[in-house]
Design a protein around this motif. Sequence first.
Motif, PDB file in Angstrom:
ATOM      1  N   LEU A 152       0.846  -1.185   0.000  1.00  0.00           N
ATOM      2  CA  LEU A 152       0.000   0.000   0.000  1.00  0.00           C
ATOM      3  C   LEU A 152       0.881   1.236   0.000  1.00  0.00           C
ATOM      4  CD1 LEU A 152      -2.724  -0.940   2.639  1.00  0.00           C
ATOM      5  CD2 LEU A 152      -2.794  -1.248   0.174  1.00  0.00           C
ATOM      6  N   LYS A 153       0.323   2.312  -0.515  1.00  0.00           N
ATOM      7  CA  LYS A 153       1.043   3.584  -0.537  1.00  0.00           C
ATOM      8  C   LYS A 153       0.173   4.658   0.108  1.00  0.00           C
ATOM      9  CE  LYS A 153       3.773   2.536  -4.570  1.00  0.00           C
ATOM     10  NZ  LYS A 153       4.241   2.962  -5.871  1.00  0.00           N
ATOM     11  N   PHE A 154       0.854   5.628   0.713  1.00  0.00           N
ATOM     12  CA  PHE A 154       0.202   6.790   1.273  1.00  0.00           C
ATOM     13  C   PHE A 154       0.851   8.005   0.648  1.00  0.00           C
ATOM     14  CE2 PHE A 154      -0.529  10.161   4.337  1.00  0.00           C
ATOM     15  CZ  PHE A 154      -1.857   9.992   4.653  1.00  0.00           C
ATOM     16  N   GLN A 155       0.101   8.748  -0.131  1.00  0.00           N
ATOM     17  CA  GLN A 155       0.603   9.900  -0.885  1.00  0.00           C
ATOM     18  C   GLN A 155       1.804   9.518  -1.748  1.00  0.00           C
ATOM     19  OE1 GLN A 155       1.126  12.825   2.260  1.00  0.00           O
ATOM     20  NE2 GLN A 155      -1.014  13.468   2.054  1.00  0.00           N
ATOM     21  N   GLY A 156       1.698   8.332  -2.367  1.00  0.00           N
ATOM     22  CA  GLY A 156       2.725   7.857  -3.285  1.00  0.00           C
ATOM     23  C   GLY A 156       3.893   7.136  -2.638  1.00  0.00           C
ATOM     24  N   ASN A 157       3.973   7.150  -1.319  1.00  0.00           N
ATOM     25  CA  ASN A 157       5.087   6.512  -0.610  1.00  0.00           C
ATOM     26  C   ASN A 157       4.646   5.168  -0.029  1.00  0.00           C
ATOM     27  OD1 ASN A 157       6.906   8.780  -0.902  1.00  0.00           O
ATOM     28  ND2 ASN A 157       5.572   9.837   0.549  1.00  0.00           N
ATOM     29  N   PRO A 158       5.455   4.122  -0.219  1.00  0.00           N
ATOM     30  CA  PRO A 158       5.096   2.821   0.353  1.00  0.00           C
ATOM     31  C   PRO A 158       4.990   2.900   1.878  1.00  0.00           C
ATOM     32  CG  PRO A 158       6.973   2.631  -1.140  1.00  0.00           C
ATOM     33  CD  PRO A 158       6.719   4.088  -0.940  1.00  0.00           C
ATOM     34  N   VAL A 159       4.013   2.200   2.417  1.00  0.00           N
ATOM     35  CA  VAL A 159       3.842   2.128   3.867  1.00  0.00           C
ATOM     36  C   VAL A 159       3.742   0.665   4.287  1.00  0.00           C
ATOM     37  CG1 VAL A 159       2.763   4.390   4.185  1.00  0.00           C
ATOM     38  CG2 VAL A 159       1.322   2.425   3.645  1.00  0.00           C
ATOM     39  N   LYS A 160       4.216   0.407   5.491  1.00  0.00           N
ATOM     40  CA  LYS A 160       4.125  -0.933   6.055  1.00  0.00           C
ATOM     41  C   LYS A 160       2.838  -1.021   6.869  1.00  0.00           C
ATOM     42  CE  LYS A 160       6.411  -4.258   8.976  1.00  0.00           C
ATOM     43  NZ  LYS A 160       7.482  -4.525   9.921  1.00  0.00           N
ATOM     44  N   VAL A 161       2.049  -2.025   6.555  1.00  0.00           N
ATOM     45  CA  VAL A 161       0.777  -2.229   7.233  1.00  0.00           C
ATOM     46  C   VAL A 161       0.908  -3.447   8.137  1.00  0.00           C
ATOM     47  CG1 VAL A 161      -1.685  -2.628   6.914  1.00  0.00           C
ATOM     48  CG2 VAL A 161      -0.434  -1.232   5.266  1.00  0.00           C
ATOM     49  N   LEU A 162       0.541  -3.286   9.399  1.00  0.00           N
ATOM     50  CA  LEU A 162       0.601  -4.391  10.351  1.00  0.00           C
ATOM     51  C   LEU A 162      -0.690  -5.195  10.326  1.00  0.00           C
ATOM     52  CD1 LEU A 162       2.188  -2.725  13.502  1.00  0.00           C
ATOM     53  CD2 LEU A 162       3.318  -3.961  11.655  1.00  0.00           C
ATOM     54  N   GLY A 163      -0.577  -6.423  10.731  1.00  0.00           N
ATOM     55  CA  GLY A 163      -1.747  -7.283  10.831  1.00  0.00           C
ATOM     56  C   GLY A 163      -1.848  -8.234   9.660  1.00  0.00           C
ATOM     57  N   ASP A 164      -2.776  -9.168   9.797  1.00  0.00           N
ATOM     58  CA  ASP A 164      -2.988 -10.173   8.760  1.00  0.00           C
ATOM     59  C   ASP A 164      -4.019  -9.688   7.758  1.00  0.00           C
ATOM     60  OD1 ASP A 164      -1.221 -11.989   9.951  1.00  0.00           O
ATOM     61  OD2 ASP A 164      -2.785 -12.691  11.311  1.00  0.00           O
ATOM     62  N   GLU A 165      -3.722  -9.921   6.495  1.00  0.00           N
ATOM     63  CA  GLU A 165      -4.661  -9.558   5.433  1.00  0.00           C
ATOM     64  C   GLU A 165      -5.899 -10.441   5.541  1.00  0.00           C
ATOM     65  OE1 GLU A 165      -4.770  -9.390   0.549  1.00  0.00           O
ATOM     66  OE2 GLU A 165      -2.864  -9.675   1.575  1.00  0.00           O
ATOM     67  N   VAL A 166      -7.051  -9.817   5.513  1.00  0.00           N
ATOM     68  CA  VAL A 166      -8.324 -10.534   5.539  1.00  0.00           C
ATOM     69  C   VAL A 166      -8.688 -10.877   4.103  1.00  0.00           C
ATOM     70  CG1 VAL A 166     -10.776 -10.328   6.077  1.00  0.00           C
ATOM     71  CG2 VAL A 166      -9.079  -9.403   7.648  1.00  0.00           C
ATOM     72  N   LYS A 167      -9.209 -12.076   3.898  1.00  0.00           N
ATOM     73  CA  LYS A 167      -9.564 -12.530   2.546  1.00  0.00           C
ATOM     74  C   LYS A 167     -11.033 -12.947   2.502  1.00  0.00           C
ATOM     75  CE  LYS A 167      -4.999 -14.180   1.178  1.00  0.00           C
ATOM     76  NZ  LYS A 167      -4.118 -13.666   2.107  1.00  0.00           N
ATOM     77  N   GLU A 205       1.478   1.593  11.242  1.00  0.00           N
ATOM     78  CA  GLU A 205       2.093   1.944  12.521  1.00  0.00           C
ATOM     79  C   GLU A 205       2.883   3.248  12.454  1.00  0.00           C
ATOM     80  OE1 GLU A 205       4.388  -0.389  16.051  1.00  0.00           O
ATOM     81  OE2 GLU A 205       5.148  -0.734  14.023  1.00  0.00           O
ATOM     82  N   ASP A 206       3.674   3.438  11.403  1.00  0.00           N
ATOM     83  CA  ASP A 206       4.506   4.643  11.308  1.00  0.00           C
ATOM     84  C   ASP A 206       3.682   5.924  11.297  1.00  0.00           C
ATOM     85  OD1 ASP A 206       6.743   3.054  11.274  1.00  0.00           O
ATOM     86  OD2 ASP A 206       7.068   3.224   9.111  1.00  0.00           O
ATOM     87  N   LEU A 207       2.463   5.869  10.795  1.00  0.00           N
ATOM     88  CA  LEU A 207       1.609   7.055  10.730  1.00  0.00           C
ATOM     89  C   LEU A 207       0.565   7.083  11.848  1.00  0.00           C
ATOM     90  CD1 LEU A 207       0.937   7.173   6.867  1.00  0.00           C
ATOM     91  CD2 LEU A 207       2.622   8.491   8.181  1.00  0.00           C
ATOM     92  N   TYR A 266      -8.609  -3.610  -0.270  1.00  0.00           N
ATOM     93  CA  TYR A 266      -7.569  -2.775   0.304  1.00  0.00           C
ATOM     94  C   TYR A 266      -7.200  -1.782  -0.795  1.00  0.00           C
ATOM     95  CZ  TYR A 266      -6.931  -6.171   4.078  1.00  0.00           C
ATOM     96  OH  TYR A 266      -7.128  -7.001   5.154  1.00  0.00           O
ATOM     97  N   VAL A 267      -7.480  -0.510  -0.587  1.00  0.00           N
ATOM     98  CA  VAL A 267      -7.235   0.495  -1.618  1.00  0.00           C
ATOM     99  C   VAL A 267      -5.719   0.708  -1.712  1.00  0.00           C
ATOM    100  CG1 VAL A 267      -7.717   2.856  -2.369  1.00  0.00           C
ATOM    101  CG2 VAL A 267      -9.485   1.537  -1.168  1.00  0.00           C
ATOM    102  N   PRO A 268      -5.110   0.428  -2.883  1.00  0.00           N
ATOM    103  CA  PRO A 268      -3.646   0.454  -3.014  1.00  0.00           C
ATOM    104  C   PRO A 268      -3.005   1.796  -2.650  1.00  0.00           C
ATOM    105  CG  PRO A 268      -4.636  -0.577  -4.945  1.00  0.00           C
ATOM    106  CD  PRO A 268      -5.759  -0.009  -4.126  1.00  0.00           C
ATOM    107  N   GLU A 269      -3.654   2.896  -3.021  1.00  0.00           N
ATOM    108  CA  GLU A 269      -3.195   4.233  -2.626  1.00  0.00           C
ATOM    109  C   GLU A 269      -4.199   4.720  -1.595  1.00  0.00           C
ATOM    110  OE1 GLU A 269      -1.946   7.497  -1.505  1.00  0.00           O
ATOM    111  OE2 GLU A 269      -0.584   6.682  -3.030  1.00  0.00           O
ATOM    112  N   VAL A 270      -3.742   4.838  -0.353  1.00  0.00           N
ATOM    113  CA  VAL A 270      -4.635   5.145   0.772  1.00  0.00           C
ATOM    114  C   VAL A 270      -5.435   6.426   0.551  1.00  0.00           C
ATOM    115  CG1 VAL A 270      -4.683   5.619   3.264  1.00  0.00           C
ATOM    116  CG2 VAL A 270      -3.185   3.832   2.357  1.00  0.00           C
ATOM    117  N   THR A 271      -4.905   7.349  -0.246  1.00  0.00           N
ATOM    118  CA  THR A 271      -5.610   8.615  -0.459  1.00  0.00           C
ATOM    119  C   THR A 271      -6.618   8.548  -1.611  1.00  0.00           C
ATOM    120  OG1 THR A 271      -3.809   9.461  -1.843  1.00  0.00           O
ATOM    121  CG2 THR A 271      -3.711   9.965   0.519  1.00  0.00           C
TER     122      THR A 271
END
Length: 164
Positions: free
Chosen positions: A3-18, A120-122, A143-148
């Motif tokens: 995932l990206k936030f404002q074009g920058n990759p971000v690390k997302v914690l937790g397990d992906e729900v399917k 977590e970082d944000l 999961y929206v690939p670009e958070v914005t």
Amino acid sequence: MELKFQGNPVKVLGDEVKVGDMAPDFTVINNSMAPISLKDTKGVRIILTVPSIDTPVCDLEARTFNERASEIPDVTVYTISMDLPFAQSRWCAAHGIKSVITLSDYKDRTVGKNFGTYIEDLGLLARAAFVIDSSNKVVFVEYVPEVTDYPNYEAILKAAKEAK
């Protein structure tokens, strides 16, 4: 999942729900400061996670679902963010939100961690949408690939209409 936030990759914690998973449990805080968990919800549910209800994209997303929720009888829409319940309550009152329930994950971050949306970082939740049927089975995930960016409203609403 990347995932990206404002074009920058971000690390997302937790397990992906399917799709096909049972919805993970969570505890969030409602606008009256009371805890709410999965067992406190019922029927077909749309769970939206957003970074902050008081930003332009999240604002429009919540307003859109507030307007469109009436199209689907017996479906409850929850918008969950890290915003404090006081801020969510003020925002809902200011914008006449009556068909979307806002909940806060600020305290325990269980939605973020259990649904794989906690950046977590944000200290924010990634934008995602989950449709859960009345037996707590996940029938739609985005999961929206670009958070914005906006979610796929039509796909979410279609999945909710078809869920039982």
